[in-house]
Motif scaffolding. Structure first.
Motif, short mmCIF file in Angstrom:
data_model
loop_
_atom_site.label_atom_id
_atom_site.label_comp_id
_atom_site.label_asym_id
_atom_site.label_seq_id
_atom_site.Cartn_x
_atom_site.Cartn_y
_atom_site.Cartn_z
N GLU A 188 0.85 -1.09 -0.17
CA GLU A 188 0.00 -0.11 0.02
C GLU A 188 0.90 1.30 0.14
OE1 GLU A 188 -2.37 0.34 3.27
OE2 GLU A 188 -3.48 2.00 2.82
N GLN A 189 0.67 2.10 -0.96
CA GLN A 189 1.49 3.42 -1.02
C GLN A 189 0.78 4.59 -1.15
OE1 GLN A 189 4.31 3.50 -4.10
NE2 GLN A 189 3.16 1.63 -5.02
N LYS A 190 1.21 5.72 -0.94
CA LYS A 190 0.86 7.00 -1.52
C LYS A 190 1.50 7.72 -2.54
CE LYS A 190 -0.47 8.53 3.13
NZ LYS A 190 0.19 9.53 4.15
N GLU A 191 0.93 7.82 -3.73
CA GLU A 191 1.78 8.41 -4.99
C GLU A 191 1.29 9.91 -5.02
OE1 GLU A 191 1.62 4.10 -7.22
OE2 GLU A 191 0.29 5.61 -7.67
N GLU A 192 2.27 10.59 -4.74
CA GLU A 192 2.03 12.05 -4.88
C GLU A 192 3.20 12.80 -5.75
OE1 GLU A 192 3.40 11.91 -0.44
OE2 GLU A 192 1.27 12.27 -0.86
N GLU A 193 3.32 14.17 -5.65
CA GLU A 193 4.19 14.89 -6.32
C GLU A 193 4.66 15.88 -5.37
OE1 GLU A 193 2.32 16.99 -9.39
OE2 GLU A 193 3.31 15.62 -10.99
N GLY A 194 6.26 15.90 -5.51
CA GLY A 194 6.81 16.75 -4.44
C GLY A 194 7.52 18.02 -5.16
N ASP A 195 8.10 18.78 -4.47
CA ASP A 195 8.79 19.97 -4.91
C ASP A 195 10.14 19.93 -5.06
OD1 ASP A 195 6.57 21.44 -5.00
OD2 ASP A 195 6.79 22.15 -3.02
N SER A 196 10.98 20.18 -6.32
CA SER A 196 12.26 20.29 -6.43
C SER A 196 12.53 21.40 -7.50
CB SER A 196 12.71 18.77 -7.23
OG SER A 196 13.99 18.91 -7.33
N GLY A 197 13.80 21.42 -7.62
CA GLY A 197 14.26 22.73 -8.35
C GLY A 197 15.58 22.78 -8.91
N ASN A 198 15.90 23.74 -10.16
CA ASN A 198 17.13 23.81 -10.32
C ASN A 198 17.51 25.35 -9.76
OD1 ASN A 198 17.15 21.87 -12.14
ND2 ASN A 198 16.29 22.85 -13.69
N ILE A 199 18.82 25.43 -9.62
CA ILE A 199 19.58 26.79 -9.21
C ILE A 199 20.45 27.43 -10.50
CG2 ILE A 199 20.73 28.04 -7.47
CD1 ILE A 199 20.30 24.83 -6.08
N LEU A 200 20.23 28.51 -10.75
CA LEU A 200 20.77 29.13 -11.94
C LEU A 200 21.58 30.40 -11.49
CD1 LEU A 200 17.98 27.82 -13.11
CD2 LEU A 200 18.87 28.86 -15.29
N ALA A 201 22.71 30.70 -12.05
CA ALA A 201 23.60 31.66 -12.01
C ALA A 201 24.37 31.96 -13.41
CB ALA A 201 24.58 31.42 -10.88
N GLN A 202 24.62 33.15 -13.57
CA GLN A 202 25.04 33.52 -15.08
C GLN A 202 25.81 34.63 -14.89
OE1 GLN A 202 22.41 33.15 -18.80
NE2 GLN A 202 22.60 35.39 -18.54
N ILE A 203 26.94 34.50 -15.97
CA ILE A 203 27.94 35.88 -16.10
C ILE A 203 27.70 35.99 -17.59
CG2 ILE A 203 30.13 36.69 -15.98
CD1 ILE A 203 30.72 34.71 -13.66
N LYS A 204 27.44 37.34 -17.95
CA LYS A 204 27.25 37.56 -19.46
C LYS A 204 28.46 38.09 -19.96
CE LYS A 204 23.08 39.68 -20.81
NZ LYS A 204 22.10 39.05 -21.09
N GLY A 205 28.69 37.15 -21.23
CA GLY A 205 29.82 37.54 -21.99
C GLY A 205 29.88 38.97 -22.36
N THR A 206 31.55 39.38 -22.47
CA THR A 206 31.81 40.71 -22.67
C THR A 206 31.95 41.08 -23.98
OG1 THR A 206 33.94 40.16 -22.56
CG2 THR A 206 33.18 40.82 -20.57
N LYS A 207 32.02 40.19 -24.89
CA LYS A 207 31.92 40.34 -26.46
C LYS A 207 30.91 39.77 -27.17
CE LYS A 207 35.28 40.56 -30.04
NZ LYS A 207 36.53 40.61 -30.66
N TYR A 208 30.48 38.38 -26.75
CA TYR A 208 29.44 37.87 -27.47
C TYR A 208 28.55 37.23 -26.57
CZ TYR A 208 33.04 37.30 -31.07
OH TYR A 208 34.12 37.61 -31.90
N PRO A 209 27.56 38.37 -26.04
CA PRO A 209 26.81 37.75 -24.93
C PRO A 209 25.64 36.98 -25.25
CG PRO A 209 26.35 40.16 -25.37
CD PRO A 209 27.62 39.47 -26.17
#
Ligand SMILES: [Zn+2]
Length: 420
Positions: A188-209
């Motif tokens: 017997e089980q409970k089937e559900e949905e949980g929360d997860s996520g991606n973490i993002l960080a970015q550095i813009k290009g100086t010449k070809y952003p």
């Protein structure tokens, strides 16, 4: 080059706990990464998504004839509640799920030797009542090993839910030696949905952003595992590379993605490519790090791109004196959803020598990992990145060889595997 293994190692220590998808551990891991990004002086963003999760309420495996045995078992997540009140049925052992093994198994509880998508599909079509799958090694000591917890994925459930349990290999052998006739599964089980996520960080290009190189590493781990090797190592290495680019502004944009829930089926990277469909055309290359840091091991680059990139890496490791293996192949990690969208990818992996490190178990711990190993692989990736991210002309063509496209399609189960 300001790349410090000790700093990477310190980050590993901060993630030294189980980071299973959708749990508090995974959230704590995300917080460590978020805080580190801020300490580098950048602003992280978090992209949340839902992931299937489950809770086993009751599980029991009994052999009921000719001799009663109660067997230690774990229920398969998402295998439904069809055995909630217990199902008792004739027992059959299926060696390989070929047609010859499947005669007369309808309505029976079957033990399989291993359970892949194809075997599951065949069991579903043969209408078995339940399944038992062994896991681990016959010689595992139950005192210091965990009985695996497994779940069915979408690729299985498409064929319907069959109640299933996972048992120790030693018990599987013991059961078969008694020539079992009947078994009972309660699940017997409970089937559900949980929360997860991606973490993002970015550095813009100086010449070809507008030209973007994406760096990926998953930060979740599997059940029982603190995942130092798989993959706090890669997560911490990405932070060091981000720091490096902050100090050495790149010509092209570098985007870092720490993916959640990779171990549950590449949910983080799949979610990223799905929710950023429009921006994918700007991504020139995906650099993925998954498995790093063992003291005894070998750095390996696994290239999902034209073979020229293999040659470039080969010449480069010879030039700078960094011994390495090369493979022109796919790799089961977050590079796949990108490659599936036609984005070339390279995976940097440091495989531990046999016995030198463990993954997907409680033995994936910090001790067999060293700051020195982490540093040397990160330095190589930084040097590779310098050549690619800051190239006068971006050298990697946006093409993936047919053979690898075929492997990706097969991996993602895009079509039935009948062709081979
Ligand atoms: Zn991994």
């Amino acid at each position: 080059m300001d790349i410090k293994g000790k700093r990477i190692y310190e980050t590993l220590k901060k993630m030294n706990y189980i980071r299973l998808s959708t749990t508090e551990g995974e959230k704590d891991g995300a917080k460590v990464i978020t805080d580190e990004i801020k300490s580098i002086g950048l602003e992280p963003s978090f992209e949340e998504f839902k992931v299937p999760c489950y809770e086993i309420v009751n599980v029991k495996l009994e052999i009921t004839a000719p001799k009663y045995m109660l067997i230690e078992a774990k229920g398969y997540g998402y295998s439904g509640n069809g055995a909630k009140d217990g199902i008792e049925a004739d027992f059959a052992y299926i060696e390989s799920a070929e047609d010859i093994d499947l005669i007369g198994v309808e309505g029976k509880i079957v033990m399989v030797s291993s359970l892949g998508y194809e075997v599951y599909e065949r069991l579903a079509k043969a209408k078995v009542a339940g399944f038992i799958a062994p896991s681990g090694d016959y010689f595992d000591n139950p005192k210091n090993t965990d009985l695996d917890e497994r779940m069915l994925r979408k690729g299985h459930i498409d064929y319907g839910q069959i109640p299933g349990v996972c048992i120790r290999m030693k018990d599987a052998v013991k059961i078969l030696k008694t020539e079992p006739e009947k078994a009972r599964i309660t699940l017997e089980q409970k089937e559900e949905e949980g929360d997860s996520g991606n973490i993002l960080a970015q550095i813009k290009g100086t010449k070809y952003p507008e030209e973007v190189i994406v760096y990926t590493a998953h930060y979740d781990s599997v059940v029982f595992s603190k995942g130092m090797y798989d993959n706090a190592s890669g997560s911490a290495m990405l932070l060091e590379l981000l720091r490096y680019f902050k100090q050495n502004p790149p010509l092209r944009t570098v985007r870092f993605i720490w993916c959640g829930s990779e171990e549950r089926g590449l949910f983080g990277s799949k979610n990223y490519v799905k929710s950023h469909e429009e921006e994918l055309k700007d991504i020139k290359l995906c650099i993925n790090v998954d498995l790093a840091g063992p003291v005894i091991g070998r750095d390996t680059a696994i290239v999902i791109a034209e073979d020229k990139l293999c040659h470039m890496i080969e010449y480069m490791y010879k030039e700078i004196g960094h011994p390495m293996s090369l493979r022109h192949d796919i790799y089961s990690s977050d590079c796949i959803p990108f490659a599936d969208k036609g984005i070339p990818a390279v995976n940097f992996v440091r495989y531990g020598a046999p016995g030198a490190i463990s993954c997907h178990s409680r033995n994936d711990v910090l001790e067999p990992i060293s700051a020195k190993s982490l540093e040397s692989t990160t330095r190589f990736i930084a040097q590779f990145s310098n050549r690619i991210v800051n190239a006068y002309m971006f050298p990697v063509e946006r093409t993936i060889p047919e053979e690898l496209v075929g492997k990706i399609d097969k991996y993602l189960r895009k079509k039935q595997l009948k062709a081979d």
